[in-house]
Design a protein around this motif. Sequence first.
Motif, mmCIF file in Angstrom:
data_model
loop_
_atom_site.group_PDB
_atom_site.id
_atom_site.type_symbol
_atom_site.label_atom_id
_atom_site.label_comp_id
_atom_site.label_asym_id
_atom_site.label_seq_id
_atom_site.Cartn_x
_atom_site.Cartn_y
_atom_site.Cartn_z
ATOM 1 N N LEU A 1 0.849 -1.181 0.000
ATOM 2 C CA LEU A 1 0.000 0.000 0.000
ATOM 3 C C LEU A 1 0.891 1.240 0.000
ATOM 4 C CD1 LEU A 1 -2.760 -0.930 2.611
ATOM 5 C CD2 LEU A 1 -2.762 -1.309 0.136
ATOM 6 N N ARG A 2 0.575 2.166 -0.885
ATOM 7 C CA ARG A 2 1.275 3.453 -0.948
ATOM 8 C C ARG A 2 0.333 4.511 -0.384
ATOM 9 N NH1 ARG A 2 5.667 5.389 -3.947
ATOM 10 N NH2 ARG A 2 5.848 3.269 -4.769
ATOM 11 N N ARG A 3 0.776 5.227 0.628
ATOM 12 C CA ARG A 3 -0.096 6.148 1.354
ATOM 13 C C ARG A 3 0.411 7.579 1.271
ATOM 14 N NH1 ARG A 3 0.016 8.094 6.739
ATOM 15 N NH2 ARG A 3 -2.063 8.717 7.495
ATOM 16 N N TRP A 4 -0.497 8.477 0.901
ATOM 17 C CA TRP A 4 -0.283 9.910 0.962
ATOM 18 C C TRP A 4 -1.183 10.430 2.097
ATOM 19 C CZ3 TRP A 4 -0.989 7.174 -3.544
ATOM 20 C CH2 TRP A 4 0.038 7.219 -4.497
ATOM 21 N N PRO A 5 -0.630 10.824 3.234
ATOM 22 C CA PRO A 5 -1.473 11.182 4.380
ATOM 23 C C PRO A 5 -2.260 12.464 4.136
ATOM 24 C CG PRO A 5 0.829 11.675 4.831
ATOM 25 C CD PRO A 5 0.812 10.929 3.526
ATOM 26 N N ALA A 6 -3.320 12.662 4.928
ATOM 27 C CA ALA A 6 -4.083 13.906 4.874
ATOM 28 C C ALA A 6 -3.150 15.072 5.170
ATOM 29 C CB ALA A 6 -5.227 13.849 5.876
#
Length: 307
Positions: free
Chosen positions: A28-33
Amino acid sequence: MSTISSYTPDRTSTTKQVQIRGDVSYRLRRWPALEEAGRGAPPLLLAHGWMDVGASFQRFVDTLSIEREVIALDWRGFGGSKASRPGDSYWFYDYYADLDAIIDHISPHAPLDLLGHSMGGNIAMIYAGTCPGRIRRLVNVEGFGLARTLPSEAPARLARWLSELKTPASMRTFASLQDVADHLMKRSPHMDERFALWLAGEWTELKADGRRHVLADAVHKRVNPMLYRCDEVLAAWENIEAAVLWVEGDKANQNPLNHERYTREEFEERLGRIKSLERLRIDDCGHMVHLDQPGALAQAVERFLDD
């Protein structure tokens, strides 16, 4: 060798491996809020298409102005996701179950927003009609579905699969990152070359033979022995409760419709079964919409999600 510098992402992501369904490791590749206000919005999950990876959404995410959390998966057998035991084929029912498990991990108690491209769009549509309470808004980017099949085609399809099992599956390799970028730009003629060079490093890996290898299991190239069950697919489409945004590029000759077996007229009839549908065609754009016109796609998606 090109002297063009690689792309520098504007929005930084992190990756992690999540173990699901016993033996499947999903990347999973995550771009945080970005701000506190964005943390109250449902996450946006991105599902790529065939022979792609979640990293290909980077430029799309960079052009989003919405502040919510964004997550991209690598489907099993692509990028950094794989099962512990290799198989002879990949089954779409596994993709549905994988998506369900990933959504359980990301947002177990509330519906999320889902965007799928091509194969990912087809999987997303089936899932949204099977588990309608899990999806708040759905964006289908060029997920046309496949041509209707007939039971009489089953013996030949199975025979072809059995024949292909006798030969080891293989993937093309590349001499350099520039060669990979050139290949990606041939597939997506409007893609920025700087981004193509960056994506080339995410789409392939350098191995001991000195060549760049695509991060995909070659087994994906084998024919699937299962026929496409169109009536079951359409039953799921009719059961979707979420509002759906259908997005396509304007270059009709680049989309996957087969004009002999699967006509535009049949596809339009399929779209007509969706309860709440909004449509968008993006100019100067082929099948890889998120690569050809990431800004236009981002603008449309954030408007749709915020309506």
